[in-house]
Design a protein around this motif. Structure first.
Motif, PDB file in Angstrom:
ATOM      1  N   VAL A   1      -7.854   0.366  -7.025  1.00 60.19           N
ATOM      2  CA  VAL A   1      -7.230   0.955  -5.843  1.00 60.19           C
ATOM      3  C   VAL A   1      -6.174  -0.019  -5.357  1.00 60.19           C
ATOM      4  O   VAL A   1      -6.421  -1.231  -5.321  1.00 60.19           O
ATOM      5  CB  VAL A   1      -8.254   1.092  -4.692  1.00 60.19           C
ATOM      6  CG1 VAL A   1      -7.650   1.862  -3.535  1.00 60.19           C
ATOM      7  CG2 VAL A   1      -9.543   1.693  -5.174  1.00 60.19           C
ATOM      8  N   GLU A   2      -5.028   0.494  -4.961  1.00 63.47           N
ATOM      9  CA  GLU A   2      -4.037  -0.360  -4.314  1.00 63.47           C
ATOM     10  C   GLU A   2      -4.005  -0.022  -2.834  1.00 63.47           C
ATOM     11  O   GLU A   2      -3.954   1.148  -2.455  1.00 63.47           O
ATOM     12  CB  GLU A   2      -2.650  -0.134  -4.927  1.00 63.47           C
ATOM     13  CG  GLU A   2      -1.612  -1.012  -4.257  1.00 63.47           C
ATOM     14  CD  GLU A   2      -0.243  -0.947  -4.942  1.00 63.47           C
ATOM     15  OE1 GLU A   2      -0.114  -0.241  -5.950  1.00 63.47           O
ATOM     16  OE2 GLU A   2       0.677  -1.619  -4.437  1.00 63.47           O
ATOM     17  N   ILE A   3      -4.059  -1.055  -1.997  1.00 64.79           N
ATOM     18  CA  ILE A   3      -3.948  -0.841  -0.556  1.00 64.79           C
ATOM     19  C   ILE A   3      -2.719  -1.601  -0.084  1.00 64.79           C
ATOM     20  O   ILE A   3      -2.578  -2.799  -0.355  1.00 64.79           O
ATOM     21  CB  ILE A   3      -5.231  -1.278   0.174  1.00 64.79           C
ATOM     22  CG1 ILE A   3      -6.391  -0.393  -0.300  1.00 64.79           C
ATOM     23  CG2 ILE A   3      -5.051  -1.165   1.687  1.00 64.79           C
ATOM     24  CD1 ILE A   3      -7.702  -0.654   0.359  1.00 64.79           C
ATOM     25  N   ASP A   4      -1.838  -0.905   0.605  1.00 61.69           N
ATOM     26  CA  ASP A   4      -0.487  -1.400   0.856  1.00 61.69           C
ATOM     27  C   ASP A   4      -0.079  -1.007   2.276  1.00 61.69           C
ATOM     28  O   ASP A   4       0.081   0.170   2.572  1.00 61.69           O
ATOM     29  CB  ASP A   4       0.427  -0.737  -0.200  1.00 61.69           C
ATOM     30  CG  ASP A   4       1.862  -1.230  -0.117  1.00 61.69           C
ATOM     31  OD1 ASP A   4       2.138  -2.088   0.744  1.00 61.69           O
ATOM     32  OD2 ASP A   4       2.692  -0.748  -0.909  1.00 61.69           O
ATOM     33  N   VAL A   5       0.056  -2.028   3.165  1.00 59.23           N
ATOM     34  CA  VAL A   5       0.550  -1.733   4.517  1.00 59.23           C
ATOM     35  C   VAL A   5       2.067  -1.760   4.424  1.00 59.23           C
ATOM     36  O   VAL A   5       2.675  -2.817   4.276  1.00 59.23           O
ATOM     37  CB  VAL A   5       0.032  -2.759   5.548  1.00 59.23           C
ATOM     38  CG1 VAL A   5       0.569  -2.422   6.932  1.00 59.23           C
ATOM     39  CG2 VAL A   5      -1.492  -2.771   5.560  1.00 59.23           C
ATOM     40  N   GLU A   6       2.667  -0.552   4.480  1.00 58.29           N
ATOM     41  CA  GLU A   6       4.073  -0.457   4.113  1.00 58.29           C
ATOM     42  C   GLU A   6       5.004  -0.753   5.259  1.00 58.29           C
ATOM     43  O   GLU A   6       5.933  -1.540   5.154  1.00 58.29           O
ATOM     44  CB  GLU A   6       4.370   0.955   3.593  1.00 58.29           C
ATOM     45  CG  GLU A   6       3.865   1.137   2.182  1.00 58.29           C
ATOM     46  CD  GLU A   6       4.523   2.294   1.470  1.00 58.29           C
ATOM     47  OE1 GLU A   6       4.888   3.274   2.145  1.00 58.29           O
ATOM     48  OE2 GLU A   6       4.667   2.225   0.238  1.00 58.29           O
TER      49      GLU A   6
END
Lengths: 378, 378
Positions: B94-99
């Motif tokens: 899973v990738e978690i990315d605060v954009e």
């Protein structure tokens, strides 16, 4: 009445007839289980007046003695206590003895229960059903028919007839239809036996759900007898009666579209899981609607957007997309219910435009179809 | 913040910290899970302000890369949605990315979620606990201590202190006591490590129940740190904080009788099942009281009588009955709770008369006792 019985057989029978017993009844004696001992064996009955279940325990089965009848007779015992007692008794045999008018003693090992019984004469009689007009289907097929249709019945009493499943028998074919007017489930089955009778009845969804729970997954045949206001399902040692719903079931044939403008073939599980994920955020808005659109002729996109929480986009490779490009919205719950009811690893979805009901079928299987009405959002 | 993580590790951590998260909180940010990514790994935190749980996922474990940190940072995501999403993602990473400020993207295969996050700066700080005064016990022993006492805490807020379990450490011995003033459970354990500290605290029963749920059944050591108003349980990758209850726990030593007038030794399971059956009818009267009496010095009788339903008599062979003949009544529920908490196949019950509390112990085991107050009926 006095008999000694194998506890496991008694327990199984008690659990079966308990499916019909409810504590929310206006007829007090129906909170009990009727027990009748004859020279042939013991019969238990439970009923909520909509459903009645009768389970027979023979005196001897496979040359093994199951019941020793010491004195014939009958009694009604409180279902709630009797079932708990039987479940917890310490030894493998139980003696049940109506000693003194209605006082009933249950003995097992060094455990002795004394229950106040009720007079079996006051227990309502089960419907008398003549066995003409019977047809039969295997138990596992019957369970599949129920599972694949009953979820689509209406849970609202606005149109009571829609809380049942329409069963039609004609030309040796059984057709089961359920709809809550937002979606429809249809399943057909060919009857092996020659059934000359024609039937068109509506069986309460709740009755079919309970029936399904007490049937084993075997290929043994179930005899089905339909009368004007009752249906009887009959297995080796079990009778299951249900009342029928009164009224005419709507003609659903005209709902099912004949033409198709967009045909999509997709893997059932992949599609189901994508819908499930897309609906995670949509649920919050309570409408549970997801958007579906075809992309570039070989894949589809499922999406949902709930501004206060966030949005989801799922892309799924299809086996094929044929016909017009399409954008449509529908209830994720209805779609998941329909997909779970279908068999087969690939499904075909046939659309006739964004505002028209669409049909989901297993690939190359005409015996079952699920229909869903779209939601207007695009 | 941006990282790629093994889904199974993330899921386990999310499920652990979820034990502390409740939707019934007056502090909105506590409906979220705090996620902090550093160069060492990822830390998740959940809290309901009584209990806080912190779970750490290291960057590398057993030479296997679990997290690839692309950019450090922190975010708070709605626990309800985040946990469901992680559970249902299609691929193993899973990738978690605060954009973009608080907009967080969760990517897995062709599934993409966009969640509105909350500012991690606004999440309450966990208590700072210095690790002096720590002691340690094996996880499986800790779980046993909890299981054998916590059921006896009071469920009523009339005396809030009784909703907790009293933990006392003195002379390298831990004593856990719970009572709701009708029954009492006591369990002692010797601490292997030299603990010079003396403690006397009350831990909320609910905290211990939740702690027990997230601990594995291993022999790995748990470090326990006690401060004035907090207790911290610490395993390899988990911190579990609970507030302590304020106030003085009553002195229970004087409740436990020293003398004994009747001693009964009986098989635990046989006794438990007999009590269970005898209570089947007694439950209805809501008092759930059964009668116990010794017969002829080698067996006991358990009985109950609810006139409108019926009566039960259970006879049980004992290993021994020593001392005075006795008739006594007690709550079947309390007795069953106590018997389920005890280990060992034989138990000894020591009475000092029909009106005095009595003590149940496994035979030849002084580390655990259960005490029950009788009910006046004879």
């Amino acid at each position: 009445m006095r008999f000694v019985i194998q506890r496991d057989y008694l327990l199984q029978s008690v659990q079966d007839v308990m499916k019909a017993v409810t504590s929310r009844t206006t007829i007090p004696i129906l909170t009990g289980i009727k027990i009748v001992a004859t020279e042939d064996g013991v019969t238990l009955t439970g009923s909520d007046s909509d459903i009645s279940i009768e389970s027979f325990i023979p005196r001897v089965e496979d040359d093994k003695e199951i019941v020793e009848i010491k004195q014939t007779g009958a009694i009604v015992l409180q279902a709630k206590f009797f079932s708990e007692i039987v479940r917890k008794l310490p030894t493998s045999t139980v003696e049940i003895d109506v000693e003194n008018h209605l006082q009933t003693v249950i003995r097992s090992g060094k455990s002795e229960f004394n229950l106040n019984g009720l007079d079996a004469e006051e227990y309502p009689h089960l419907p008398q059903i003549s066995e003409e007009n019977a047809f039969r289907i295997p138990t596992d097929l019957l369970k599949a028919l129920i599972r694949q249709t009953v979820f689509a019945v209406s849970t609202s009493e606005t149109r009571p007839i829609l809380t049942g499943v329409n069963w039609k028998v004609e030309n040796s074919e059984l057709i089961c239809i359920a709809t809550d007017s937002h979606r429809l489930a249809l399943r057909k089955a060919r009857l092996e036996t020659e059934a000359d009778g024609k039937h068109n009845v509506v069986i309460p969804g709740k009755s079919l759900t309970e029936l399904s729970k007490i049937l084993d997954d075997t290929a043994a045949m179930v005899d089905i007898v339909v009368t004007e206001n009752q249906v009887l399902f009959k297995t080796k040692h079990l009778l299951f009666f249900s009342r029928l719903l009164e009224g005419n079931y709507p003609d659903t044939a005209r709902l099912i579209p004949n033409e198709r403008k967009t045909d999509v073939v997709v893997n059932t599980k992949e599609f189901l899981h994508a819908i499930d994920r897309a609906s995670l955020l949509a649920r919050e808005g309570k409408n549970n609607v997801v958007k579906f659109s075809t992309i570039d002729g070989n894949s589809i996109e499922i999406s949902s957007n709930t501004p206060e929480i966030g949005k989801v986009v799922e892309e799924i490779q299809t086996q094929s997309v044929e016909g017009e490009e399409l954008k449509i919205s529908f209830s994720a719950k209805y779609m998941m219910d329909a997909l779970k009811a279908l068999e087969g690893s690939e499904i075909q979805i046939s659309f006739t435009g964004a505002m028209r009901p669409f049909v989901i079928r297993p690939l190359n299987d005409e015996a079952i179809l699920q229909l869903i009405l779209p939601v207007r959002t695009y």
